[in-house]
Design a protein around this motif. Structure first.
Motif, PDB file in Angstrom:
ATOM      1  N   GLU A 213      -1.077 -59.312 -39.247  1.00  0.00           N
ATOM      2  CA  GLU A 213       0.046 -58.723 -39.053  1.00  0.00           C
ATOM      3  C   GLU A 213       1.877 -58.760 -40.361  1.00  0.00           C
ATOM      4  O   GLU A 213       1.867 -59.411 -41.289  1.00  0.00           O
ATOM      5  CB  GLU A 213       1.160 -59.159 -37.597  1.00  0.00           C
ATOM      6  CG  GLU A 213      -0.477 -58.980 -36.716  1.00  0.00           C
ATOM      7  CD  GLU A 213       0.088 -57.952 -36.048  1.00  0.00           C
ATOM      8  OE1 GLU A 213       0.028 -57.573 -35.825  1.00  0.00           O
ATOM      9  OE2 GLU A 213      -1.525 -58.254 -34.873  1.00  0.00           O
ATOM     10  N   ARG A 216       7.263 -60.293 -38.770  1.00  0.00           N
ATOM     11  CA  ARG A 216       8.262 -60.573 -37.817  1.00  0.00           C
ATOM     12  C   ARG A 216       6.861 -60.458 -36.562  1.00  0.00           C
ATOM     13  O   ARG A 216       7.578 -61.046 -35.840  1.00  0.00           O
ATOM     14  CB  ARG A 216       8.868 -58.645 -37.229  1.00  0.00           C
ATOM     15  CG  ARG A 216       9.486 -58.654 -35.819  1.00  0.00           C
ATOM     16  CD  ARG A 216      10.448 -57.823 -36.365  1.00  0.00           C
ATOM     17  NE  ARG A 216       9.408 -56.049 -36.333  1.00  0.00           N
ATOM     18  CZ  ARG A 216       9.658 -55.338 -36.062  1.00  0.00           C
ATOM     19  NH1 ARG A 216      10.054 -55.443 -34.474  1.00  0.00           N
ATOM     20  NH2 ARG A 216       8.644 -53.944 -36.607  1.00  0.00           N
ATOM     21  N   THR A 217       6.221 -60.076 -36.692  1.00  0.00           N
ATOM     22  CA  THR A 217       5.134 -59.988 -35.293  1.00  0.00           C
ATOM     23  C   THR A 217       4.558 -61.482 -35.549  1.00  0.00           C
ATOM     24  O   THR A 217       3.997 -62.074 -34.394  1.00  0.00           O
ATOM     25  CB  THR A 217       3.844 -58.940 -35.187  1.00  0.00           C
ATOM     26  OG1 THR A 217       4.923 -57.611 -36.046  1.00  0.00           O
ATOM     27  CG2 THR A 217       3.376 -58.801 -34.597  1.00  0.00           C
ATOM     28  N   MET A 221       3.729 -64.321 -32.946  1.00  0.00           N
ATOM     29  CA  MET A 221       2.962 -65.294 -32.153  1.00  0.00           C
ATOM     30  C   MET A 221       2.450 -65.931 -32.378  1.00  0.00           C
ATOM     31  O   MET A 221       1.946 -66.895 -31.683  1.00  0.00           O
ATOM     32  CB  MET A 221       2.212 -63.769 -32.931  1.00  0.00           C
ATOM     33  CG  MET A 221       2.030 -62.436 -32.207  1.00  0.00           C
ATOM     34  SD  MET A 221       0.026 -61.705 -32.973  1.00  0.00           S
ATOM     35  CE  MET A 221       0.845 -60.266 -31.556  1.00  0.00           C
TER      36      MET A 221
ATOM     37  N   LEU B  91       0.927 -52.278 -37.625  1.00  0.00           N
ATOM     38  CA  LEU B  91      -0.025 -52.542 -36.587  1.00  0.00           C
ATOM     39  C   LEU B  91       0.968 -52.789 -35.337  1.00  0.00           C
ATOM     40  O   LEU B  91       1.458 -53.746 -34.995  1.00  0.00           O
ATOM     41  CB  LEU B  91      -0.986 -54.224 -37.169  1.00  0.00           C
ATOM     42  CG  LEU B  91      -1.774 -54.363 -37.613  1.00  0.00           C
ATOM     43  CD1 LEU B  91      -2.302 -55.648 -38.464  1.00  0.00           C
ATOM     44  CD2 LEU B  91      -3.404 -53.565 -37.386  1.00  0.00           C
ATOM     45  N   ARG B  99      -6.192 -54.694 -32.559  1.00  0.00           N
ATOM     46  CA  ARG B  99      -4.577 -54.286 -33.234  1.00  0.00           C
ATOM     47  C   ARG B  99      -5.910 -52.721 -34.252  1.00  0.00           C
ATOM     48  O   ARG B  99      -6.341 -52.893 -34.906  1.00  0.00           O
ATOM     49  CB  ARG B  99      -4.687 -55.905 -33.844  1.00  0.00           C
ATOM     50  CG  ARG B  99      -3.581 -56.284 -33.127  1.00  0.00           C
ATOM     51  CD  ARG B  99      -2.806 -56.551 -31.920  1.00  0.00           C
ATOM     52  NE  ARG B  99      -2.021 -56.690 -32.751  1.00  0.00           N
ATOM     53  CZ  ARG B  99       0.176 -56.534 -32.804  1.00  0.00           C
ATOM     54  NH1 ARG B  99      -0.106 -56.581 -31.426  1.00  0.00           N
ATOM     55  NH2 ARG B  99       0.493 -56.790 -33.180  1.00  0.00           N
TER      56      ARG B  99
END
Lengths: 276, 452
Positions: A213, A216-217, A221, B91, B99
């Motif tokens: 990812e 930021r993601t 998470m 994603l 995803r």
């Protein structure tokens, strides 16, 4: 009186005894004959190799068990390094038996988990109440937010024959005292986060994240994820950053000032030591 | 001439009869959905190769513009569902894959045009569409099977010259509880379904067409029959009315029930000369061929006991699930959000998951509708064996998966499982049989893919 009875019994038992002796004798001769004519010549080295192997039948070498590996390695000595539970010691003894130069690496192979997120580091969207297996959990998005990290349901624990991997607070953790490097855990992990690494030193540097990812993601998470910032790659060329993820190129692995710098500068501290 | 009605000449073994709960949404006419501020359009909404994005960050796109494509044969292009600006290609959540790379489009609120429903041209002449042209149009429109599997439609429509290709079945069974999107489509837009079926039959080269509908949908049967009469193709299209039983709409079960032919285990329907298309796919074929419109919208049923105003909405692909649930508002807390029906659907956790081409329903279940955490031991009653439409032994298969006995699982045809969930539904001990079997199938598929 007693004596007479005994002799009488003996006389009565004589034909039966002779018969049994006769049968036994005939079969003995037959066996001797079979042993002489039907013998299969086996290279004595197969037995010698088999004795050297660890008798775990784990399949890490790619063969069904130790005896079939023994035959294979005799036919093709380049297969010597394949026995990872035996490690370099077994490889050397095999080389001695086959009188060749040891072809295998002199370093042991061990499992490395590319995730460092314990339960408290992870984000969950919902409660996963399905089957307690990583393969099942991996098919649903509800198991945990991160689609790349350890699911913590223990398929690898069940696959390990050496009790060398355990779930510690939701994270698969390798016990390096026990790991033999057979790779059974890496085969079952549905997310492919377990890598078999040649341990050149007793402790190896590991990027403990598998998240592709964007930064930021990943930050949203997981508190322990690689954000792909690339600081490590600036410090040392063993780090390669692609797809928002830093990876160590173990074919050029070394431990020097640059790698120490990279470890110190990593903002999320995902570069850690693994081993014992 | 009367429309021939084929009243269930054959049937399939097993199956269950769950409460259909279609009364929640079946009388809700198809309405345009809310206009989302942002669309997440995944690059993989089909079986086959993932598409390559053709747009860049910041680029303006028009409605229906091609935004991703792939040269591979088994693949389907993706179009911009609405006009707007590409925010990023990254994603994003995906209902099936978890995803997936997706094009995120910021919708231009000024140029929002809901897809209107043009009337069929009066001079519609099906003879002018050549099979090759139909397949090309279908591919360019990015059509995939809209019943759930998402196999690229143009590949299905390409006949194998070495095999028979005589029967087309258009699947309007919709046997899953709760879902009503196909029902509303058949009631409101039957002409498109019939025209799509005729075009598909032409492309595939089959003479006989069946439109299969379960007998709990009399209005749909009536509406489709009227449409067939209106176009004047009574001789070619037969309405097959089938008894209401789950999984009547399963491809293999449907073929068995309509034609009496049996698809070989591990085989696909074209092997025995049958092609099955969902009614939504048929309607989209008409859109693609007659009006050259790409697949940008689809009908989604938002229903479930927790939804205050169940609805059948025509929404652009990429709309977040959460926004549709908000649009229909919740009566009480949702315990589960399932994409697809309750029998085979996938529970999702992230409300930002987008609607894709294959999403037919959002079912929001309340607490009282779940049966969780009460798995007992198997009492060997054999109900799962009776219910299995494929003639498998689910309890044995689940056991092989629990004990990692993969050889035994393969010997007992675990891969023949269609994952319909009948076994879990009937199990008195509440064992998640279908879940275990699905797990086993996922494991074996992974093992096979690693070997090759």
């Amino acid at each position: 009186m007693i004596c007479a009875t005994f002799i009488g019994d003996l006389q009565a038992a004589l034909p039966a005894g002779l018969l049994l002796l006769g049968v036994g004798g005939t079969l003995a001769v037959a066996l001797l004959f079979a042993h002489q004519t039907l013998r299969v010549e086996q290279d004595p080295r197969v037995e010698a190799i088999y004795q050297v192997l660890p008798h775990l039948d784990c399949g890490a070498c790619g063969y069904a068990g130790c005896s079939s590996y023994a035959k294979a390695v005799l036919a093709d000595p380049t297969l010597i390094g394949r026995c990872s539970p035996g490690g370099p010691a077994v490889a050397q003894r095999l080389a001695a038996i086959l009188s060749v130069e040891s072809a295998g690496s002199s370093h042991p192979i061990r499992a490395v988990v590319h995730c460092n997120a314990h339960t408290m580091d992870k984000t969950y969207y919902g409660n996963y109440e399905g089957i307690a297996s990583c393969i099942a959990g991996n098919t649903l998005t509800s198991a945990q937010a991160c689609r790349f990290g350890c699911l913590g349901m223990g398929d690898c624990v069940r696959a390990c024959r050496f009790d060398a991997i355990h779930m510690v607070d939701g994270l698969a953790t390798v016990d390096y005292q026990r790991c033999t490097g057979c790779g059974a855990c890496a085969k079952v992990c549905p997310r492919g986060i377990i890598e078999m690494v040649t341990f050149q030193q007793s402790m190896m540097m590991v990027v403990a994240c598998n998240s592709k990812e964007d930064g930021r993601t990943t930050r949203a998470m997981c508190k322990a994820g690689c954000i792909g910032c690339g600081l490590c790659a600036k410090q040392s060329d063993i780090f390669v950053v692609s797809d928002n993820l830093s990876k160590i190129d173990y074919s050029h692995y070394r431990h020097d000032e640059g790698t120490d710098q990279a470890m110190a500068k990593c903002p999320t501290k995902v570069i850690i030591w693994r081993g014992c | 001439m009367e429309v021939a009605i084929n009243k269930g000449r054959f049937s399939f073994r097993g199956g269950v009869h769950p409460a259909d709960r279609k009364e929640l949404a079946q009388d809700q006419a198809i309405l345009p959905g809310p206009i989302p501020s942002q669309l997440v359009v995944p690059l993989s909404q089909h079986i086959g190769q993932v598409c390559r994005p053709l747009v860049k960050k910041g680029q303006l796109v028009q409605q229906g513009e091609l935004i991703a494509d792939q040269d591979a044969y088994v693949s389907a292009p993706v179009h911009a569902p609405m006009a707007g600006k590409v925010k990023e290609v990254s994603l994003q959540p995906h209902p099936v894959l978890g995803r997936c790379m997706a094009v995120v489009i910021e919708v231009d609120q000024n140029s929002v045009g809901q897809a209107d429903q043009p009337q069929l041209p009066a001079d519609l002449d099906l003879a002018k569409y050549q099979p090759e042209k139909i397949r090309q149009d279908v591919r360019n429109a990015g059509l995939v099977g809209m019943g759930g599997a998402g196999f690229p439609t143009h590949v299905k429509l390409d006949p194998n010259p070495n095999r028979p290709h005589d029967t087309l079945i258009v699947n309007g069974c919709e046997c899953e509880p709760y879902i009503t999107c196909d029902y509303r489509l058949m009631v409101e837009r039957p002409l498109k379904v019939v025209v799509g079926a005729l075009l598909a039959a032409k492309a595939w080269g089959s003479r006989q067409i069946y439109i299969a509908i379960e007998d709990n949908k009399p209005k749909a049967i009536q509406s489709i029959s009227n449409a067939i009469r209106a176009i004047g193709v009574e001789g070619r299209i037969e309405v097959a009315v089938l008894p209401t039983r789950y999984p009547q709409g399963g491809e293999r079960q449907l073929i068995r029930a309509v034609t009496g032919r049996i698809v070989p285990t591990g085989g696909i329907p074209p092997m025995i000369g049958v092609l099955v298309l969902n009614v939504a796919t048929a309607s989209a074929i008409a859109d693609a061929v007659v009006w050259s419109r790409p697949l940008t919208h689809r009908i989604v049923t938002v229903t479930g006991s927790a939804v205050a105003r169940p609805a059948n909405l025509e929404v652009p692909i990429g709309t977040p699930v959460g926004q549709l649930i908000d649009h229909c508002s919740l009566k009480h807390a949702a315990a589960r959000v399932v994409l697809g029906g309750p029998m085979m659907g996938i529970a999702i956790a992230d409300p930002n998951t987008p609607i894709i081409k294959t999403t037919n329903a959002i079912v929001v279940l309340g607490d009282h509708e779940l049966r969780m955490g009460q798995q007992g031991p198997c009492i060997r009653c054999g109900r799962c064996v009776d219910a299995c439409p494929e003639g498998l032994n689910p309890s044995l298969l689940a056991r092989t998966v629990q004990q990692y006995a993969w050889d035994l699982a393969k010997d007992n045809f675990i891969t023949a499982c269609i994952e319909c969930g009948c076994c879990s539904y009937v199990c008195p001990a509440g064992i998640e049989l279908a879940g275990y079997i699905k797990t086993g199938k996922a494991f074996l598929a992974r093992q096979t893919s690693k070997k090759t």
